[in-house]
Design a protein around this motif. Structure first.
Motif, mmCIF file in Angstrom:
data_model
loop_
_atom_site.group_PDB
_atom_site.id
_atom_site.type_symbol
_atom_site.label_atom_id
_atom_site.label_comp_id
_atom_site.label_asym_id
_atom_site.label_seq_id
_atom_site.Cartn_x
_atom_site.Cartn_y
_atom_site.Cartn_z
ATOM 1 N N THR A 110 -143.728 73.743 25.552
ATOM 2 C CA THR A 110 -143.169 72.404 25.439
ATOM 3 C C THR A 110 -141.651 72.492 25.339
ATOM 4 O O THR A 110 -141.089 73.571 25.165
ATOM 5 C CB THR A 110 -143.701 71.659 24.196
ATOM 6 O OG1 THR A 110 -143.202 72.307 23.022
ATOM 7 C CG2 THR A 110 -145.218 71.660 24.165
ATOM 8 N N ASN A 114 -143.882 72.685 19.553
ATOM 9 C CA ASN A 114 -144.696 73.792 20.007
ATOM 10 C C ASN A 114 -146.141 73.627 19.580
ATOM 11 O O ASN A 114 -146.447 73.526 18.397
ATOM 12 C CB ASN A 114 -144.155 75.101 19.436
ATOM 13 C CG ASN A 114 -142.780 75.406 19.965
ATOM 14 O OD1 ASN A 114 -142.628 75.895 21.062
ATOM 15 N ND2 ASN A 114 -141.766 75.079 19.180
ATOM 16 N N MET A 119 -147.611 68.278 18.007
ATOM 17 C CA MET A 119 -147.305 67.099 18.810
ATOM 18 C C MET A 119 -148.013 65.847 18.315
ATOM 19 O O MET A 119 -147.722 64.759 18.757
ATOM 20 C CB MET A 119 -147.655 67.362 20.273
ATOM 21 C CG MET A 119 -146.648 68.278 20.940
ATOM 22 S SD MET A 119 -146.881 68.370 22.710
ATOM 23 C CE MET A 119 -148.252 69.502 22.778
ATOM 24 N N ASP A 123 -144.179 63.059 19.196
ATOM 25 C CA ASP A 123 -144.174 63.339 20.624
ATOM 26 C C ASP A 123 -142.829 63.116 21.286
ATOM 27 O O ASP A 123 -142.691 63.328 22.489
ATOM 28 C CB ASP A 123 -145.233 62.500 21.327
ATOM 29 C CG ASP A 123 -145.008 61.001 21.149
ATOM 30 O OD1 ASP A 123 -145.655 60.227 21.864
ATOM 31 O OD2 ASP A 123 -144.194 60.617 20.297
ATOM 32 N N TYR A 147 -138.123 75.638 28.006
ATOM 33 C CA TYR A 147 -139.404 75.495 27.311
ATOM 34 C C TYR A 147 -139.578 76.612 26.287
ATOM 35 O O TYR A 147 -138.985 77.684 26.416
ATOM 36 C CB TYR A 147 -140.556 75.500 28.322
ATOM 37 C CG TYR A 147 -140.573 74.251 29.177
ATOM 38 C CD1 TYR A 147 -141.431 73.202 28.887
ATOM 39 C CD2 TYR A 147 -139.697 74.107 30.253
ATOM 40 C CE1 TYR A 147 -141.429 72.042 29.650
ATOM 41 C CE2 TYR A 147 -139.688 72.957 31.026
ATOM 42 C CZ TYR A 147 -140.558 71.923 30.713
ATOM 43 O OH TYR A 147 -140.540 70.775 31.462
ATOM 44 N N PHE A 211 -146.286 71.179 29.101
ATOM 45 C CA PHE A 211 -146.612 69.786 28.798
ATOM 46 C C PHE A 211 -145.546 68.920 29.443
ATOM 47 O O PHE A 211 -144.346 69.149 29.275
ATOM 48 C CB PHE A 211 -146.667 69.562 27.285
ATOM 49 C CG PHE A 211 -147.860 70.196 26.630
ATOM 50 C CD1 PHE A 211 -149.091 69.565 26.638
ATOM 51 C CD2 PHE A 211 -147.752 71.439 26.023
ATOM 52 C CE1 PHE A 211 -150.196 70.152 26.050
ATOM 53 C CE2 PHE A 211 -148.848 72.035 25.430
ATOM 54 C CZ PHE A 211 -150.081 71.389 25.441
ATOM 55 N N VAL A 227 -142.922 63.951 25.057
ATOM 56 C CA VAL A 227 -143.841 64.972 25.543
ATOM 57 C C VAL A 227 -145.241 64.375 25.565
ATOM 58 O O VAL A 227 -145.687 63.802 24.575
ATOM 59 C CB VAL A 227 -143.820 66.214 24.628
ATOM 60 C CG1 VAL A 227 -144.849 67.235 25.100
ATOM 61 C CG2 VAL A 227 -142.431 66.834 24.593
ATOM 62 N N PRO A 229 -148.923 65.220 25.403
ATOM 63 C CA PRO A 229 -149.790 66.360 25.092
ATOM 64 C C PRO A 229 -151.046 66.428 25.943
ATOM 65 O O PRO A 229 -151.795 67.401 25.872
ATOM 66 C CB PRO A 229 -150.127 66.140 23.614
ATOM 67 C CG PRO A 229 -150.026 64.669 23.414
ATOM 68 C CD PRO A 229 -148.910 64.219 24.322
ATOM 69 N N THR A 232 -150.460 68.319 31.717
ATOM 70 C CA THR A 232 -149.855 69.636 31.887
ATOM 71 C C THR A 232 -149.744 69.993 33.357
ATOM 72 O O THR A 232 -150.377 69.383 34.219
ATOM 73 C CB THR A 232 -150.684 70.722 31.168
ATOM 74 O OG1 THR A 232 -151.975 70.809 31.790
ATOM 75 C CG2 THR A 232 -150.830 70.422 29.691
#
Length: 442
Positions: A110, A114, A119, A123, A147, A211, A227, A229, A232
């Motif tokens: 991420t 992490n 998350m 987020d 990342y 992510f 982000v 979750p 991906t």
């Protein structure tokens, strides 16, 4: 961690900062042990012996880095088999032995947070504070975010699992003066996405799942980047930085060491101000565009970051980076020892290996047995202005600021949740896990 040539061995800009330290002194000050005749011959680090000199602390750092990058029988590098944060905070109360963990792991990355447990309820990449995210160029991957991943060695994992410190109530009630055991080591890695057709011959590369980022809004209706979750994408990534943080005999405060790829960023030339209009370097680096002025580098993009291409996951603005303190500063002996040891390891132990393109930036520690709940870790020894350009990009400009500025034994608060002062709070893996479990309603 707070959070700042012999050809292909030591950067020219790094060498320029040595001042009065002569090359002959740097070469003989600190060398790899004679038994290290190749990467494969390097033994596991001797954590049960207290380092007895400045050089010995840096040798421990290189020893640990070389040990974790050795391949096992299955071809995986040792660090690729270590316990992830999902493993560490698993609700499976029977999972106390490292040997019982699955060996096939997918590297999940991420931007600022992490692993999935972190998350939940957190987020937004901008909720990590004012540090923002490193958006890098120049090159094919310009506009890509960096990342991150974290994991822990078997000693760290089994200590936490056997004492049930992964459970918030057990961690909160742990005696304040409990230390991590000798041999407990945690790692943080920084990775950049590799573009198709790019020359990656000087990097360790591996597949990973990232992510994805998307646009969202905060409680005030302002646009933010978050982000997701649940979304991906599989990519190829190159390793650009590693924090190696471990407990050895008489040093429960951890030795805080960090490594970087040699082409990450230039050092700020000796005597140049971070606000100078002069360029830091006339060459291209992974995270620095040639001839960029010092004043236009290391700018935190948190308040102006935009997702300019969701499909390609490109962000703006790009951040140019320099290293404020070569080898983390400290004494001339400290700088000379790191330079000499880097050259020794890279030419003698790692000749012809991709790992010869990575260098020890420095390490910081304190005097023996110097940890107390709620007390500052002083004195700080070694590379006292230590930072990794890919992990502490925006916090590395002040002399004397290093890992111990953030990693303390003090208590912490998040909303109505309070964590009392304790020695184990030095690890943000534990404090973040505790606070985020409770604020997420676990």
């Amino acid at each position: 961690m707070k959070y700042y040539l012999i050809p292909a061995i030591i950067s020219v800009s790094a060498a320029l900062t040595l001042g009065s330290v002569r090359k002959s002194e740097a070469q003989t000050a600190c060398l790899a042990p004679s038994a290290w005749t190749s990467h494969a011959d390097v033994p596991s680090p001797d954590n049960a012996t207290a380092p007895s000199s400045n050089c010995a602390f840096h040798v421990w750092a290189w020893n640990t880095f070389l040990w974790i990058t050795q391949p096992g029988e299955d071809g995986k590098l040792r660090f690729q088999t270590f316990a992830t944060l999902d493993d560490l905070f698993s609700e499976d109360t029977a999972a106390t032995r490292f040997s019982a963990l699955p060996k096939e792991k997918v590297l999940e990355l991420t931007v600022r947070v992490n692993k999935s447990f972190e998350m939940q309820g957190l987020d937004s990449i901008l909720q990590a504070g004012t540090r923002g995210a490193l958006v890098h160029g120049p090159g094919m991957d310009s506009g890509r975010a960096l990342y991150y991943s974290q994991n822990v060695d078997p000693v760290f994992y089994e200590f936490i699992r056997s004492n049930k410190y992964y459970q918030s109530d057990q961690y909160a009630s742990a005696p304040a003066d409990t230390n991590f055991p000798i041999g407990a080591i945690e790692f943080k890695y920084s990775w950049r996405i590799v573009e198709e057709g790019e020359d990656t011959s000087t990097f360790f590369v591996t597949p990973a799942e990232i992510f994805l980022l998307s646009e969202g809004t905060d409680s005030g209706g302002n646009k933010i980047i978050v982000v997701d979750p649940k979304e991906t994408k599989t990519v190829t990534v190159a390793l650009v930085g590693v924090h190696v943080v471990g407990v050895v005999k008489d040093h429960p405060e951890f030795i805080w060491a960090t490594f970087e790829h040699r082409n990450n960023a230039p050092d700020l030339p000796a005597g140049m101000s971070a606000t100078s209009t002069d360029p830091v370097s006339d060459r291209e680096w992974t995270f620095y565009h040639a001839n960029t002025a010092a004043k236009d580098s290391n700018h935190n993009p948190a308040t102006e970051m935009k997702l300019v291409d969701a499909d390609k996951q490109l962000l703006s603005p790009v951040v140019n980076v320099f290293r404020a303190f070569s080898f983390g500063g400290g004494s001339q002996e400290n700088i000379a020892n790191i330079q000499s040891l880097n050259e020794s390891v890279q030419t003698k132990v790692l000749a012809g290996s991709v790992w010869a393109n990575y260098m020890l930036v420095g390490g910081v520690w304190s005097k023996p047995d110097n940890v107390s709940p709620g007390e500052a870790i002083t004195p700080q020894l070694g590379s006292v202005s230590l930072a990794n350009t890919t992990m502490e990009t925006f916090d590395q400009l002040f002399p004397g600021v290093n890992c111990f500025a953030c990693h303390t034994t003090s208590g912490e608060t998040m909303g109505s949740v309070q964590l009392p002062a304790k020695n184990m709070n030095l690890s943000h893996i534990m404090t973040n896990g505790f606070l985020r479990q409770l604020t997420a309603g676990k």
